[in-house]
Design a protein around this motif. Sequence first.
Motif, PDB file in Angstrom:
ATOM      1  N   LEU A   1      21.694 -10.805 -31.217  1.00 46.97           N
ATOM      2  CA  LEU A   1      20.764 -11.427 -30.277  1.00 46.97           C
ATOM      3  C   LEU A   1      20.694 -12.932 -30.494  1.00 46.97           C
ATOM      4  O   LEU A   1      20.667 -13.707 -29.535  1.00 46.97           O
ATOM      5  N   ILE A   2      20.673 -13.342 -31.744  1.00 43.79           N
ATOM      6  CA  ILE A   2      20.636 -14.773 -32.054  1.00 43.79           C
ATOM      7  C   ILE A   2      21.902 -15.452 -31.533  1.00 43.79           C
ATOM      8  O   ILE A   2      21.839 -16.511 -30.906  1.00 43.79           O
TER       9      ILE A   2
ATOM     10  N   VAL B   1      14.595 -16.391 -30.267  1.00 39.02           N
ATOM     11  CA  VAL B   1      14.237 -15.017 -30.603  1.00 39.02           C
ATOM     12  C   VAL B   1      13.605 -15.036 -31.983  1.00 39.02           C
ATOM     13  O   VAL B   1      14.109 -15.670 -32.903  1.00 39.02           O
ATOM     14  N   GLY B   2      12.496 -14.343 -32.128  1.00 36.09           N
ATOM     15  CA  GLY B   2      11.819 -14.305 -33.414  1.00 36.09           C
ATOM     16  C   GLY B   2      11.314 -12.919 -33.749  1.00 36.09           C
ATOM     17  O   GLY B   2      11.257 -12.034 -32.893  1.00 36.09           O
ATOM     18  N   ILE B   3      10.977 -12.743 -35.004  1.00 38.39           N
ATOM     19  CA  ILE B   3      10.346 -11.512 -35.471  1.00 38.39           C
ATOM     20  C   ILE B   3       8.964 -11.900 -35.967  1.00 38.39           C
ATOM     21  O   ILE B   3       8.805 -12.846 -36.746  1.00 38.39           O
TER      22      ILE B   3
ATOM     23  N   GLY C   1      12.738  -8.500 -25.705  1.00 34.00           N
ATOM     24  CA  GLY C   1      12.411  -7.220 -25.092  1.00 34.00           C
ATOM     25  C   GLY C   1      11.075  -6.655 -25.520  1.00 34.00           C
ATOM     26  O   GLY C   1      10.798  -5.495 -25.254  1.00 34.00           O
ATOM     27  N   ALA C   2      10.244  -7.459 -26.188  1.00 38.94           N
ATOM     28  CA  ALA C   2       8.932  -6.999 -26.661  1.00 38.94           C
ATOM     29  C   ALA C   2       9.079  -5.669 -27.399  1.00 38.94           C
ATOM     30  O   ALA C   2       8.434  -4.677 -27.093  1.00 38.94           O
ATOM     31  N   THR C   3       9.959  -5.666 -28.413  1.00 36.62           N
ATOM     32  CA  THR C   3      10.346  -4.440 -29.104  1.00 36.62           C
ATOM     33  C   THR C   3       9.672  -4.331 -30.466  1.00 36.62           C
ATOM     34  O   THR C   3       9.652  -5.291 -31.233  1.00 36.62           O
ATOM     35  N   ILE C   4       9.141  -3.149 -30.767  1.00 39.76           N
ATOM     36  CA  ILE C   4       8.626  -2.864 -32.106  1.00 39.76           C
ATOM     37  C   ILE C   4       9.823  -2.534 -32.987  1.00 39.76           C
ATOM     38  O   ILE C   4      10.589  -1.621 -32.696  1.00 39.76           O
ATOM     39  N   LEU C   5      10.008  -3.285 -34.058  1.00 48.70           N
ATOM     40  CA  LEU C   5      11.128  -3.077 -34.970  1.00 48.70           C
ATOM     41  C   LEU C   5      10.788  -2.102 -36.092  1.00 48.70           C
ATOM     42  O   LEU C   5      11.628  -1.316 -36.522  1.00 48.70           O
TER      43      LEU C   5
END
Length: 132
Positions: free
Chosen positions: A12-13, A29-31, A47-51
């Motif tokens: 993604l990066i 993109v960040g976490i 994608g507003a994703t829970i990792l």
Amino acid sequence: MARSQALLFLSLIAFVLLGSSSAIPRKTVGIYELKKGNFSVKITNWGATILSNETTYFGALVGRVGNRISGARFVLNGTAYRLYRNDGTSSIHGGHRGFSFVIWTVKEMVDGEFPYIKLYYYSFNKEQECIG
């Protein structure tokens, strides 16, 4: 799972840094990690994703008994048994040392397409009975 998440994140990066048109504003993109007490969740803005999520008792076993035994005592076949009190005057979820506080033996662990683990614990007779 962590390896695939890391590869996805690196991909993604690379996409964000190399693959977008100059007419479109670039975004990073960040976490992001949210914490409260013993709960933690990691979320990415891609994608507003829970990792991942973590909590101390998520999925923990209780035992020998799940729930509350009022007065920390019960009668079975005419014999009274006293239990450790760990919730006021009651015993809850296995007493002072429920199954989530003992070391289980790993019987089998398999990685691959269908990973699994088998754990074993022998609960000896009267393990949580209060003596004395």
